[in-house]
Design an enzyme around this catalytic site. Structure first.
Site, PDB file in Angstrom:
ATOM      1  N   CYS A 162     -93.761 108.652  57.931  1.00 27.68           N
ATOM      2  CA  CYS A 162     -94.975 108.647  57.099  1.00 27.68           C
ATOM      3  C   CYS A 162     -94.940 109.673  55.980  1.00 27.68           C
ATOM      4  O   CYS A 162     -95.825 109.681  55.124  1.00 27.68           O
ATOM      5  CB  CYS A 162     -96.208 108.885  57.981  1.00 27.68           C
ATOM      6  N   GLU A 200     -77.252 119.586  52.535  1.00 27.48           N
ATOM      7  CA  GLU A 200     -78.224 120.564  52.057  1.00 27.48           C
ATOM      8  C   GLU A 200     -77.536 121.617  51.189  1.00 27.48           C
ATOM      9  O   GLU A 200     -76.474 122.118  51.541  1.00 27.48           O
ATOM     10  CB  GLU A 200     -78.905 121.256  53.240  1.00 27.48           C
ATOM     11  N   ASP A 209     -77.260 117.408  58.378  1.00 26.70           N
ATOM     12  CA  ASP A 209     -78.108 118.575  58.589  1.00 26.70           C
ATOM     13  C   ASP A 209     -77.277 119.641  59.285  1.00 26.70           C
ATOM     14  O   ASP A 209     -76.728 119.393  60.367  1.00 26.70           O
ATOM     15  CB  ASP A 209     -79.334 118.215  59.437  1.00 26.70           C
ATOM     16  N   CYS A 263     -91.860 114.215  58.141  1.00 24.57           N
ATOM     17  CA  CYS A 263     -91.732 113.006  58.961  1.00 24.57           C
ATOM     18  C   CYS A 263     -91.064 111.907  58.132  1.00 24.57           C
ATOM     19  O   CYS A 263     -91.560 111.538  57.066  1.00 24.57           O
ATOM     20  CB  CYS A 263     -93.109 112.545  59.428  1.00 24.57           C
ATOM     21  N   CYS A 296     -94.250 114.005  64.987  1.00 25.18           N
ATOM     22  CA  CYS A 296     -95.185 114.041  63.856  1.00 25.18           C
ATOM     23  C   CYS A 296     -96.628 114.089  64.368  1.00 25.18           C
ATOM     24  O   CYS A 296     -97.030 113.259  65.200  1.00 25.18           O
ATOM     25  CB  CYS A 296     -94.979 112.820  62.958  1.00 25.18           C
ATOM     26  N   ASP A 348     -82.887 117.807  64.457  1.00 23.98           N
ATOM     27  CA  ASP A 348     -81.722 117.833  63.573  1.00 23.98           C
ATOM     28  C   ASP A 348     -81.447 116.454  62.983  1.00 23.98           C
ATOM     29  O   ASP A 348     -81.035 116.336  61.819  1.00 23.98           O
ATOM     30  CB  ASP A 348     -80.495 118.334  64.338  1.00 23.98           C
TER      31      ASP A 348
END
Length: 399
Positions: A338, A268, A184, A335, A354, A364
């Site tokens: 979940c 990314e 990230d 998250c 979350c 991060d």
């Protein structure tokens, strides 16, 4: 595996050679600008783009024009390659990878290339190189240039001339070391890995910003193009060079560390140009939070994310690994426990909690974990969007 690699050294020309180098760079710049002006005139007349072959046919005519006889003194292949550079610039523009080509300015990006290896001689034992119409030149031989010589590029930076020697050689295919990791990219943390480790930002520009401002104010008070103005401008240029060198050194060390310890890296696919666009707006529609956005843009560009990604790409290939680009949207808002997506999950710049299941972690790190998961899904589905490799063209810069 074939590897093209360039080794960059500082040239040590004598006075006459330095004068010839400046003239050759100026001739290539003149040819580039003249061809660009011709392309623009041709486009305004509604004609088709002029290709390299048709444009190169003008070179003999330009050399015979009154007042331009000095073009004959420059290496013909260097002038031809300037036209090839222009054609490449237009190709990048047509494919929407770059803006419309601009005219070159003296002192900015001065360079020229010898594309024919048969005209070049390299004597590494004595630290010298033979270039057409320049003769033997000394250079700072800091390391051995490995492989068969392919071409040579002479360039200028900060008042010094450098030579990039591109070579080709066969190397054994390496087996990748380590496993798969997600990265990230950020500003508070330059790069955060999915295993929890991170690289702190260098912020090279920020560290030199005050000194740069001081030198720029001094230059603004001088009469433009006077001797004192040139001295002040040299100081400003040197600060920019120091900033760039420090950033490049840091990126090389970080990318080398990651590529040598991981077989697959997921990163990314950031659109940096869009992320760093100005928010000033125009005369009719004024932008919002212009000062804040300007500071954010400066911080983004100070990190060198694009260069970091490029270095990771070819270094992983050299090590037998792979680089995978994944969609960046909502990586720090999803998250990993979940899968709930919400802007409220990111409580602060660093804290992730979350609202659905209560999962907590550094924001991060969460982003890196999500990047890793998306990369793994792409691998499982066989839809890997691997970045275009630049390994064959990478200049390994040494001085």
């Amino acid at each position: 595996m074939e590897r093209l690699q360039a080794f960059k050294f500082e040239l040590q020309p004598n006075g006459e050679q330095a004068q010839h180098i400046r003239c050759f760079a100026g001739s290539c710049r003149f040819v580039y600008n003249k061809a660009l002006a011709l392309q623009k005139t041709n486009h305004e007349a509604g004609e088709k783009f002029i290709g390299y072959v048709a444009m190169a046919a003008n070179l003999p005519l330009w050399k015979r024009e009154t007042g331009f006889e000095w073009l004959k003194d420059s290496p013909s292949q260097a002038l031809q390659h300037a036209l090839k550079d222009l054609e490449k610039a237009f190709k990048n523009f047509f494919e929407k990878r770059a803006d419309f080509p601009r005219f070159k300015k003296k002192g900015t990006g001065d360079s020229f290339r010898y594309p024919d290896p048969k005209q070049i001689k390299l004597d590494q034992a004595n630290g010298r190189i033979f270039l057409p119409k320049l003769g033997w030149l000394r250079y700072r031989n800091s390391r051995e240039a490995l492989g068969e010589l392919r071409n040579v590029t002479v360039s200028q930076s900060g008042g010094k001339w450098f030579v990039s020697i591109q070579t080709r050689r066969e190397v054994a295919t390496e087996l990748p070391q380590g496993g798969i990791v997600g990265i990230d990219m950020g500003i508070a943390r330059f790069a955060t890995l999915s295993d929890g480790s991170h690289f702190d930002p260098l912020n090279s520009f920020k560290k030199h910003q005050q000194r740069l401002k001081r030198y720029q104010r001094q230059m603004a008070k001088k009469v433009k193009f006077s001797k004192n103005w040139q001295k002040a401008k040299a100081k400003v240029t040197q600060v920019h060079i120091n900033i760039g060198n420090a950033r490049k050194d840091y990126l090389h060390k970080a990318s080398t560390s990651i590529s040598q310890n991981h077989a697959i890296v997921c990163i990314e696919d950031l659109q940096i140009r869009n992320m760093s666009k100005s928010s000033k707006g125009n005369a009719e529609t004024h932008g919002k939070k212009v000062a804040q956005k300007s500071g954010l843009n400066r911080a983004i560009l100070d990190q060198g994310w694009g260069e970091f990604r490029r270095q990771l790409d070819y270094k992983l290939m050299w090590c037998g690994g792979h680089l995978i680009a994944v969609p960046p949207h909502n990586t720090s808002r999803t998250c990993p426990a979940c899968g709930h997506v919400s802007g409220e999950n990111r409580q602060t710049q660093a804290k992730f909690e979350c609202v659905e299941c209560g999962y907590e972690n550094n924001a991060d790190v969460v982003g890196a974990i999500n990047v890793l998961e998306r990369g793994q899904r792409l691998l499982a589905c066989g839809e890997v969007a691997q970045l275009g490799s630049s390994a064959k063209q990478e200049p390994a810069e040494v001085s």
